[in-house]
Write an enzyme that holds these catalytic residues in place. Sequence first.
Site, PDB file in Angstrom:
ATOM      1  N   MET A  13       0.854  -1.197   0.000  1.00 36.20           N
ATOM      2  CA  MET A  13       0.000   0.000   0.000  1.00 36.20           C
ATOM      3  C   MET A  13       0.880   1.233   0.000  1.00 36.20           C
ATOM      4  O   MET A  13       1.881   1.271   0.732  1.00 36.20           O
ATOM      5  CB  MET A  13      -0.831   0.106   1.286  1.00 36.20           C
ATOM      6  CG  MET A  13      -1.737  -1.034   1.564  1.00 36.20           C
ATOM      7  SD  MET A  13      -3.349  -0.705   0.861  1.00 36.20           S
ATOM      8  CE  MET A  13      -4.245  -2.039   1.679  1.00 36.20           C
ATOM      9  N   ASP A  15       0.948   4.629   1.490  1.00 34.51           N
ATOM     10  CA  ASP A  15       0.246   5.398   2.523  1.00 34.51           C
ATOM     11  C   ASP A  15       0.264   6.866   2.124  1.00 34.51           C
ATOM     12  O   ASP A  15       1.331   7.424   1.840  1.00 34.51           O
ATOM     13  CB  ASP A  15       0.944   5.227   3.882  1.00 34.51           C
ATOM     14  CG  ASP A  15       0.787   3.810   4.434  1.00 34.51           C
ATOM     15  OD1 ASP A  15      -0.246   3.168   4.125  1.00 34.51           O
ATOM     16  OD2 ASP A  15       1.681   3.353   5.167  1.00 34.51           O
ATOM     17  N   GLY A  41       1.370  -1.367   3.764  1.00 35.10           N
ATOM     18  CA  GLY A  41       0.783  -2.661   3.407  1.00 35.10           C
ATOM     19  C   GLY A  41       1.418  -3.691   4.320  1.00 35.10           C
ATOM     20  O   GLY A  41       2.650  -3.775   4.411  1.00 35.10           O
ATOM     21  N   LYS A  42       0.602  -4.449   5.023  1.00 33.10           N
ATOM     22  CA  LYS A  42       1.130  -5.358   6.041  1.00 33.10           C
ATOM     23  C   LYS A  42       2.113  -6.377   5.465  1.00 33.10           C
ATOM     24  O   LYS A  42       3.153  -6.655   6.059  1.00 33.10           O
ATOM     25  CB  LYS A  42      -0.016  -6.100   6.735  1.00 33.10           C
ATOM     26  CG  LYS A  42      -0.851  -5.196   7.612  1.00 33.10           C
ATOM     27  CD  LYS A  42      -2.083  -5.910   8.121  1.00 33.10           C
ATOM     28  CE  LYS A  42      -3.049  -4.949   8.778  1.00 33.10           C
ATOM     29  NZ  LYS A  42      -2.480  -4.280   9.961  1.00 33.10           N
ATOM     30  N   ALA A  44       4.044  -6.272   2.711  1.00 31.66           N
ATOM     31  CA  ALA A  44       5.317  -5.653   2.342  1.00 31.66           C
ATOM     32  C   ALA A  44       6.081  -5.227   3.594  1.00 31.66           C
ATOM     33  O   ALA A  44       7.294  -5.421   3.686  1.00 31.66           O
ATOM     34  CB  ALA A  44       5.069  -4.462   1.427  1.00 31.66           C
ATOM     35  N   GLU A 133      -4.874  -8.764   3.917  1.00 32.99           N
ATOM     36  CA  GLU A 133      -5.072  -7.584   3.079  1.00 32.99           C
ATOM     37  C   GLU A 133      -5.130  -7.935   1.594  1.00 32.99           C
ATOM     38  O   GLU A 133      -5.185  -7.057   0.751  1.00 32.99           O
ATOM     39  CB  GLU A 133      -3.984  -6.529   3.333  1.00 32.99           C
ATOM     40  CG  GLU A 133      -4.306  -5.677   4.548  1.00 32.99           C
ATOM     41  CD  GLU A 133      -3.303  -4.560   4.784  1.00 32.99           C
ATOM     42  OE1 GLU A 133      -3.601  -3.693   5.620  1.00 32.99           O
ATOM     43  OE2 GLU A 133      -2.214  -4.552   4.173  1.00 32.99           O
ATOM     44  N   ASP A 248       3.730  -5.269  12.407  1.00 32.31           N
ATOM     45  CA  ASP A 248       4.383  -5.818  11.209  1.00 32.31           C
ATOM     46  C   ASP A 248       5.877  -6.023  11.447  1.00 32.31           C
ATOM     47  O   ASP A 248       6.463  -7.002  10.961  1.00 32.31           O
ATOM     48  CB  ASP A 248       4.164  -4.894  10.009  1.00 32.31           C
ATOM     49  CG  ASP A 248       2.703  -4.849   9.587  1.00 32.31           C
ATOM     50  OD1 ASP A 248       1.967  -5.821   9.869  1.00 32.31           O
ATOM     51  OD2 ASP A 248       2.289  -3.841   8.979  1.00 32.31           O
ATOM     52  N   ASN A 274      10.072  -8.884  20.142  1.00 27.61           N
ATOM     53  CA  ASN A 274       9.633  -7.750  20.975  1.00 27.61           C
ATOM     54  C   ASN A 274      10.671  -6.640  20.931  1.00 27.61           C
ATOM     55  O   ASN A 274      10.347  -5.472  20.760  1.00 27.61           O
ATOM     56  CB  ASN A 274       9.554  -8.171  22.455  1.00 27.61           C
ATOM     57  CG  ASN A 274       8.195  -8.677  22.884  1.00 27.61           C
ATOM     58  OD1 ASN A 274       7.174  -8.377  22.265  1.00 27.61           O
ATOM     59  ND2 ASN A 274       8.186  -9.443  23.966  1.00 27.61           N
ATOM     60  N   SER A 289      10.693   3.226  10.278  1.00 30.51           N
ATOM     61  CA  SER A 289      11.072   3.002  11.682  1.00 30.51           C
ATOM     62  C   SER A 289      11.635   1.601  11.929  1.00 30.51           C
ATOM     63  O   SER A 289      12.027   1.277  13.044  1.00 30.51           O
ATOM     64  CB  SER A 289       9.854   3.207  12.582  1.00 30.51           C
ATOM     65  OG  SER A 289       8.907   2.148  12.416  1.00 30.51           O
TER      66      SER A 289
END
Length: 301
Positions: A13, A15, A41-42, A44, A133, A248, A274, A289
């Site tokens: 996606m 954004d 996009g989750k 990717a 998705e 993600d 985590n 990020s």
Amino acid sequence: MAVAEVVVVGSCMTDLVSLTRRLPKPGETIHGQKFFTGYGGKGANQCVQAARLGAKTSMICKVGKDSFGYDYIENFKKNGIPIEFVGQAEDAATGAASIIVNGEGANLLLDIGDLKRAAHVITRAKVMVCQLEVTPSVSLEALKMAHTGGVKTLFNPAPALTDLDPQFYTYSDIICCNESEAEILTGIAVGNPEDAGRVGLALLERGCKTAVVTLGPEGCVVVSTKELIPKHVPTKKVTAVDTTGAGDSFVGALAFYLAYYPALPLEEMLRKANFIATISVQATGTQSSFPYRKDLPQDLF
Ligand SMILES: Nc1ncnc2c1ncn2[C@@H]1O[C@H](COP(=O)(O)OP(=O)(O)OP(=O)(O)O)[C@@H](O)[C@H]1O
Ligand SMILES: *[C@@H]1O[C@H](CO)[C@@H](O)[C@H](O)[C@H]1NC(C)=O
């Protein structure tokens, strides 16, 4: 052709982010303070995080033959992700997501034929990751192909569906969801690790072998059929600046550890996932990020 250890079947996606002082009312035009685009996009996102940790990946997805589609392909190349199975649809735009419009675009054109063409890559991987998705029946087929080929399947039921086909559970080795997805799937509201443990057990009853529920600043909870006792895996306390994409980053990191360190105890993989996702919440943006291997403590590897 190089073998991919982590294969992702999923979405891309663009954004479209407009920063405004307030949300517009339906049909209202308001001027933004700032506008920028980002890669999302989750599917990717998860692939990018796995690749940045050093995984050999392959992304199976569909973008449009538009400038966003070409840009996304460049983004994959920059992240070292092979684009052999990144299809470009003539008749649909690259998926885009913004505050006011939400279109799935070319993601919904990814079909079973695309999976068949990538079958040799899917069945030779160590781990196959998918989400919701793209068309659910395509995700399910990807899970079946991988599972039947002896490939470990990691399923992230996001965005969650209330009427998920029960086969999703039986073909998933690991199902990983967040608190709100957990509630949609099981009807159990999650407010603490104990609730997450109950969700995990409910998901195991549906047929998956391991369930992981992520809990934002509380880390995650895991439970598996081997030992029906939920375990809380906490994470570091940090000041979060932007949690978008944390889930993600977590799933991509988990895929990396499953593929490259299969002998590691699952709780140890989750501690490391985590740690990586917690780094991602301390910087802005989604993929921007996600940390790279070279910037991480080497005891993670
Ligand atoms: N505030 C936080 N502090 C520390 N770690 C966090 C924080 N939020 C998220 N994380 C890390 O990211 C992981 C995934 O977060 P979360 O459960 O919020 O997923 P998500 O809801 O799918 O994320 P997203 O915000 O992208 O929707 C957590 O398990 C944890 O490791
Ligand atoms: C869980 O993920 C979904 C996307 O699938 C997101 O909309 C939702 O806000 C997340 N929930 C939590 C509690 O972070």
